[in-house]
Scaffold this active site. Structure first.
Site, PDB file in Angstrom:
ATOM      1  CG  ASP A   7      -1.628   1.237   1.615  1.00  0.00           C
ATOM      2  OD1 ASP A   7      -2.323   1.746   1.032  1.00  0.00           O
ATOM      3  OD2 ASP A   7      -1.695   1.697   2.768  1.00  0.00           O
ATOM      4  CG  ASP A   9      -2.283   7.021   0.448  1.00  0.00           C
ATOM      5  OD1 ASP A   9      -1.160   8.016   0.096  1.00  0.00           O
ATOM      6  OD2 ASP A   9      -3.488   6.769   0.233  1.00  0.00           O
ATOM      7  CG  ASP A 133      -2.676   1.895   5.814  1.00  0.00           C
ATOM      8  OD1 ASP A 133      -2.867   2.056   4.773  1.00  0.00           O
ATOM      9  OD2 ASP A 133      -3.483   3.193   7.095  1.00  0.00           O
TER      10      ASP A 133
END
Length: 173
Positions: A7, A9, A133
């Site tokens: 990922d 961000d 996250d």
């Protein structure tokens, strides 16, 4: 060769610090990352959720995010022994595409742009591992989801977890 999807961000790009800084400037507050433990900024101030999300309307918002410590070096090493893809849910904020693309090209030039995946639902990603996250992306993901620690996921359990990119290196090597 095994495939790792990563990922963007709050995994390789520090989204939260910038979002919090812009929020504090606009709303004249002094929230800290610690104030957000266990939640996203718009959950910490639900009465301002729309305005908080509207801060992301700037198409350049994602262009100058800080790089998460260790991510460049460790991902460069992973890229030597694994197929590494960056999978970002850019369709959550469609106008972020160009800024995210430019950010990836600048900060991860050793990755082929053919390995940048701009999507919404990450279950489409065919990988052995997904480092993210947000555990919502693991629900139907066919491989192993690995949670990258961020302020908003501290209370999440049920998945392997990396607290740093150094831990990722130890896991994969």
């Amino acid at each position: 060769m095994k495939r790792i999807a990563i990922d963007m961000d709050d995994t390789i790009a520090d989204f939260t610090s910038k979002h919090l800084r812009v929020y504090n400037e606009v709303f004249n507050e002094s929230l800290t990352v610690e104030d957000l433990n266990g939640k996203k900024l718009w959950h910490a101030r639900p009465h301002k959720a729309k305005e908080i999300l509207d801060l992301l309307a700037d198409p350049e918002f994602f262009r100058d995010l800080e790089v998460i410590e260790g991510s460049q070096e460790i991902i460069a090493l992973l890229n030597e022994q694994y197929e590494v893809y960056i999978a970002t849910a850019a369709m959550d904020i469609p106008h972020s595409f160009s800024a995210k693309y430019e950010w990836l090209r600048e900060n991860f030039p050793f990755l082929s742009e053919q390995r940048f995946v701009f999507c919404g639902n990450k279950t489409i990603v065919n990988a052995d591992y997904l480092i993210d996250d947000s555990p919502r992306h693991f629900v139907r993901f066919p491989g192993q989801g690995i949670l990258f620690t961020a302020h908003h996921n501290l209370d999440q359990t049920g998945y392997p977890r990396f607290n740093s990119w150094e831990e990722a290196k130890e896991y994969f090597f």
